[in-house]
Scaffold this motif. Structure first.
Motif, PDB file in Angstrom:
ATOM      1  N   HIS A  18      -4.308  -1.275  -3.539  1.00  0.00           N
ATOM      2  CA  HIS A  18      -4.733  -1.013  -2.164  1.00  0.00           C
ATOM      3  C   HIS A  18      -5.863   0.006  -2.205  1.00  0.00           C
ATOM      4  O   HIS A  18      -6.116   0.636  -3.234  1.00  0.00           O
ATOM      5  N   PHE A  19      -6.542   0.176  -1.074  1.00  0.00           N
ATOM      6  CA  PHE A  19      -7.681   1.086  -0.991  1.00  0.00           C
ATOM      7  C   PHE A  19      -7.441   2.129   0.101  1.00  0.00           C
ATOM      8  O   PHE A  19      -8.329   2.409   0.908  1.00  0.00           O
ATOM      9  N   ALA A  20      -6.233   2.693   0.121  1.00  0.00           N
ATOM     10  CA  ALA A  20      -5.891   3.687   1.142  1.00  0.00           C
ATOM     11  C   ALA A  20      -6.791   4.914   1.023  1.00  0.00           C
ATOM     12  O   ALA A  20      -7.108   5.373  -0.078  1.00  0.00           O
ATOM     13  N   VAL A  21      -7.180   5.448   2.181  1.00  0.00           N
ATOM     14  CA  VAL A  21      -8.095   6.587   2.210  1.00  0.00           C
ATOM     15  C   VAL A  21      -7.468   7.820   1.567  1.00  0.00           C
ATOM     16  O   VAL A  21      -8.138   8.580   0.859  1.00  0.00           O
ATOM     17  N   HIS A  22      -6.164   8.019   1.765  1.00  0.00           N
ATOM     18  CA  HIS A  22      -5.513   9.232   1.255  1.00  0.00           C
ATOM     19  C   HIS A  22      -5.544   9.294  -0.266  1.00  0.00           C
ATOM     20  O   HIS A  22      -5.477  10.381  -0.858  1.00  0.00           O
ATOM     21  N   ALA A  23      -5.651   8.137  -0.919  1.00  0.00           N
ATOM     22  CA  ALA A  23      -5.672   8.118  -2.386  1.00  0.00           C
ATOM     23  C   ALA A  23      -7.090   8.203  -2.940  1.00  0.00           C
ATOM     24  O   ALA A  23      -7.273   8.515  -4.123  1.00  0.00           O
ATOM     25  N   PHE A  24      -8.080   7.943  -2.115  1.00  0.00           N
ATOM     26  CA  PHE A  24      -9.446   7.814  -2.627  1.00  0.00           C
ATOM     27  C   PHE A  24      -9.989   9.126  -3.186  1.00  0.00           C
ATOM     28  O   PHE A  24     -10.504   9.162  -4.307  1.00  0.00           O
ATOM     29  N   ALA A  25      -9.887  10.213  -2.416  1.00  0.00           N
ATOM     30  CA  ALA A  25     -10.494  11.479  -2.845  1.00  0.00           C
ATOM     31  C   ALA A  25      -9.917  12.001  -4.164  1.00  0.00           C
ATOM     32  O   ALA A  25     -10.675  12.312  -5.092  1.00  0.00           O
ATOM     33  N   PRO A  26      -8.592  12.119  -4.313  1.00  0.00           N
ATOM     34  CA  PRO A  26      -8.069  12.624  -5.592  1.00  0.00           C
ATOM     35  C   PRO A  26      -8.377  11.707  -6.762  1.00  0.00           C
ATOM     36  O   PRO A  26      -8.628  12.178  -7.883  1.00  0.00           O
ATOM     37  N   ILE A  27      -8.391  10.402  -6.537  1.00  0.00           N
ATOM     38  CA  ILE A  27      -8.696   9.469  -7.621  1.00  0.00           C
ATOM     39  C   ILE A  27     -10.149   9.620  -8.065  1.00  0.00           C
ATOM     40  O   ILE A  27     -10.457   9.595  -9.264  1.00  0.00           O
ATOM     41  N   VAL A  28     -11.054   9.801  -7.115  1.00  0.00           N
ATOM     42  CA  VAL A  28     -12.463  10.006  -7.471  1.00  0.00           C
ATOM     43  C   VAL A  28     -12.630  11.316  -8.243  1.00  0.00           C
ATOM     44  O   VAL A  28     -13.377  11.382  -9.231  1.00  0.00           O
ATOM     45  N   ILE A  29     -11.936  12.368  -7.802  1.00  0.00           N
ATOM     46  CA  ILE A  29     -12.012  13.652  -8.506  1.00  0.00           C
ATOM     47  C   ILE A  29     -11.567  13.494  -9.960  1.00  0.00           C
ATOM     48  O   ILE A  29     -12.228  13.957 -10.898  1.00  0.00           O
ATOM     49  N   ALA A  30     -10.443  12.811 -10.154  1.00  0.00           N
ATOM     50  CA  ALA A  30      -9.930  12.605 -11.517  1.00  0.00           C
ATOM     51  C   ALA A  30     -10.871  11.724 -12.336  1.00  0.00           C
ATOM     52  O   ALA A  30     -11.090  11.969 -13.528  1.00  0.00           O
ATOM     53  N   SER A  31     -11.426  10.704 -11.709  1.00  0.00           N
ATOM     54  CA  SER A  31     -12.337   9.810 -12.412  1.00  0.00           C
ATOM     55  C   SER A  31     -13.579  10.548 -12.889  1.00  0.00           C
ATOM     56  O   SER A  31     -14.032  10.363 -14.030  1.00  0.00           O
ATOM     57  N   VAL A  32     -14.131  11.385 -12.039  1.00  0.00           N
ATOM     58  CA  VAL A  32     -15.299  12.177 -12.434  1.00  0.00           C
ATOM     59  C   VAL A  32     -14.944  13.125 -13.579  1.00  0.00           C
ATOM     60  O   VAL A  32     -15.717  13.300 -14.527  1.00  0.00           O
ATOM     61  N   ALA A  33     -13.750  13.729 -13.504  1.00  0.00           N
ATOM     62  CA  ALA A  33     -13.322  14.635 -14.575  1.00  0.00           C
ATOM     63  C   ALA A  33     -13.240  13.904 -15.909  1.00  0.00           C
ATOM     64  O   ALA A  33     -13.685  14.409 -16.951  1.00  0.00           O
ATOM     65  N   GLY A  34     -12.668  12.696 -15.894  1.00  0.00           N
ATOM     66  CA  GLY A  34     -12.592  11.918 -17.127  1.00  0.00           C
ATOM     67  C   GLY A  34     -13.957  11.566 -17.675  1.00  0.00           C
ATOM     68  O   GLY A  34     -14.184  11.607 -18.896  1.00  0.00           O
ATOM     69  N   THR A  35     -14.891  11.243 -16.791  1.00  0.00           N
ATOM     70  CA  THR A  35     -16.246  10.915 -17.232  1.00  0.00           C
ATOM     71  C   THR A  35     -16.936  12.116 -17.856  1.00  0.00           C
ATOM     72  O   THR A  35     -17.642  11.996 -18.874  1.00  0.00           O
ATOM     73  N   VAL A  36     -16.754  13.290 -17.243  1.00  0.00           N
ATOM     74  CA  VAL A  36     -17.366  14.506 -17.785  1.00  0.00           C
ATOM     75  C   VAL A  36     -16.855  14.781 -19.194  1.00  0.00           C
ATOM     76  O   VAL A  36     -17.633  15.136 -20.096  1.00  0.00           O
ATOM     77  N   ILE A  37     -15.562  14.601 -19.404  1.00  0.00           N
ATOM     78  CA  ILE A  37     -14.993  14.805 -20.744  1.00  0.00           C
ATOM     79  C   ILE A  37     -15.661  13.875 -21.745  1.00  0.00           C
ATOM     80  O   ILE A  37     -16.036  14.278 -22.859  1.00  0.00           O
TER      81      ILE A  37
END
Length: 566
Positions: A211-230
């Motif tokens: 699903h693409f619920a709004v409440h999940a979008f922000a934390p998932i993007v934050i984590a995704s960016v963190a993984g990319t930076v690593i």
């Protein structure tokens, strides 16, 4: 100013003040917890990113040590020079080690992967098996380092799920929070593995959470960016593949060719998936027939892979060297077709033999080879209205992978991010849309959901299909003695007719009783036995009413819909 205008402005001002007050109240009461949750998402993203980085570097180190090459990117070329007994012995030894790891640390000798993460998101509040998950990571590490023909994304995704499960258990997270944290971990792992932050976030939403619920979008993007930076701190901001020739269509009349390519890739993806399932069924049958110990099964698969690798070393490991050759157009038509067929066979042997790994990277390789072969034919037949044959390789890569994963959005984006070329967008989108549309009708939507269907876990059809399996008769029944409960004599009459269920029975198993016998309730019992182990009359616990089962099902559907649209 007219009275009506002043009244309108006054009403709008009052609404603005009310909205500001409501927003301030939410910020005061939920803001700190929301910010705290984002910090947890960031921490999970960093941890999952390091896990993916460790896994990737460990594969490189072990491959370099086992095969004696300094540049594992050219492993296939180097392996052609190795003696045959070396190519045969490494996967056999690796398979034996994989079998022992899975035999000791898992209850069923099976590697955990993306399908188990999807199951955890849907059925167990975002939790996955921790002990089996760690064992699967080690088994997949050995598999990919010792000649197994699979991908690294599956074990990394499950290991990310193990990290989020540990955090969820520590903070006593509820179902929604646990699933969000699981999505964060998966996004970071995928992003770190492929240097693809956009696709990583969308993969978690599209494939795992579904699903693409709004409440999940922000934390998932934050984590995704963190993984990319690593990942970028270690490898830099570089793409996995490079398009050597311009990636644009020569004429838009070429688009119908990509429609045909998409349909072909859909069939190829189905062939890849079904070959894996066929190999698994054959391996199960042979294991039962010859009483083969389960810890020896991966070693047998390793022996078969070793025999193939003697003549076709391109099957070893993830296969990015061969994929790069296909994308650069350095393989001729016949070679591309043979390599695609052999790779499909090798992937089926690896997965059917329970050696570990994922299917995403193999699907990229098979898709690139298939697309290149199609491109050679298309550009040869109509050279005046055709672009480059390598463009077909890129489109085929995305089309097969999207059909296997059942993820057209994130796969389209990951092709862009793997290549850094957004000009190939039209070709990839057209091919991906056709391949997923066709393949999803020939399997249960994706490779992962079909895996779960084969285990009797019905997630492909959506919540309306699997929620009944999550509810137990004992939690919904009316116990004996309840003023609204069933008559005891009527219950015993139904028990004598064989119409009763255990308290642990799911509503999925119980609901057919109401339709078959046309009764308003089903007795709920607990089986008993005497001192000799012989069965005696069961203990009557209560009765499950049809109306109560329907109410519980409706509440579960409403809660799921609320989560997906919040």
């Amino acid at each position: 100013m007219p009275q009506s205008t002043r009244k309108l402005l006054s009403d709008q001002f009052g609404q603005a003040v009310t909205a500001f007050r409501d927003g301030w109240r939410v910020l005061l009461h939920r803001g700190p917890s929301q910010v705290q949750f984002w910090f947890i998402a960031l921490a999970i993203g960093i941890a999952a990113g390091f896990a993916a980085l460790f896994f990737r570097k460990s594969i490189r180190f072990l491959q370099s040590w086992l095969y004696g090459t300094e540049d594992v990117q050219l492993l296939h070329s180097f392996a052609e020079q190795l003696p045959w007994y070396w190519l045969l012995g490494i996967p056999v030894t690796g398979g034996l080690l994989v079998g022992l790891i899975l035999h000791v640390f898992t209850p069923d000798g099976r590697v955990r992967s993306v399908a188990d993460v999807i199951e955890g998101a849907a059925l167990t509040d975002g939790r996955v098996e921790k002990r089996a998950g760690i064992a699967s990571l080690l088994a997949s590490l050995v598999t990919l380092s010792s000649g197994g023909s699979s991908g690294r994304e599956g074990p990394v995704v499950h290991m990310a799920g193990v990290i989020s499960t540990w955090v969820s258990d520590r903070i006593h997270a509820d179902g929604i929070t646990g699933r969000d944290l699981l999505g964060c971990a998966v996004a970071a792992a995928v992003s770190a593995s492929f240097n693809a932050p956009i696709a990583g976030a969308l993969f978690a939403l599209e494939v795992v959470l579904r699903h693409f619920a709004v409440h999940a979008f922000a934390p998932i993007v934050i984590a995704s960016v963190a993984g990319t930076v690593i990942s970028r701190l270690e490898f830099g901001d570089v793409t996995e593949f490079v398009l050597n020739t311009p990636g644009s269509l020569k004429f838009y009349v070429e688009l119908p060719a990509f429609l045909l390519l998409g349909l072909l890739c859909g069939l190829i993806a189905v062939a890849l998936m079904r070959s894996i399932f066929f190999a698994e069924d054959v391996a199960n049958h042979m294991q039962d027939r010859f009483h083969l110990p389960r810890w020896l099964r991966p070693a047998v698969s390793g022996a078969l892979l070793g025999l193939i690798a003697i003549w076709f070393p391109h099957i070893i490991g993830v296969g990015y060297e061969t994929t790069a050759l296909a994308l650069s157009g350095d393989l001729v038509l016949g070679t591309a077709i043979i390599y695609a067929v052999i790779k499909t066979l090798a992937v089926a042997i690896t997965m059917g033999g329970r050696m570990g790994g994922g299917v995403f990277s193999p699907s990229l390789m098979v898709g690139a080879l298939s697309g290149l072969a199609f491109g050679w034919i298309a550009t040869g037949l109509l050279p005046d209205v055709s672009g480059t044959h390598t463009l077909y390789a890129f489109a085929g890569m995305g089309a097969v992978a999207a059909a296997v994963l059942g993820a057209p959005i994130s796969t389209t984006l990951i092709v862009f991010e793997l290549t850094g070329d957004w000009q190939i967008g039209l070709a990839v989108m057209v091919s991906v849309s056709m391949s997923t549309a066709l393949a999803s009708r020939l399997v249960d939507r994706s490779f992962f959901l079909t895996q779960l269907e084969r285990r009797g876990i019905h997630l492909a059809a959506g919540p309306q299909a699997y929620l009944l399996a999550m509810l137990r008769a004992g939690s919904v029944m009316r116990p004996m003695g309840d003023p609204r409960g069933a008559d005891e004599a009527a219950c015993w009459e139904l028990i004598r007719q064989g119409l009763a269920v255990e308290a642990s029975a799911t509503l999925e198993a119980t609901m057919p009783y109401f339709d078959r016998a046309d009764i308003p309730f089903v007795p709920v019992v607990a089986t008993r036995s005497d001192d000799n182990g012989d069965p005696v009359d069961p203990e009557l616990l209560g009765a499950l009413f049809h109306v109560d089962a329907l109410k519980a099902y409706n509440r579960a559907l409403a809660a799921t819909a609320a989560e997906e649209h919040s």
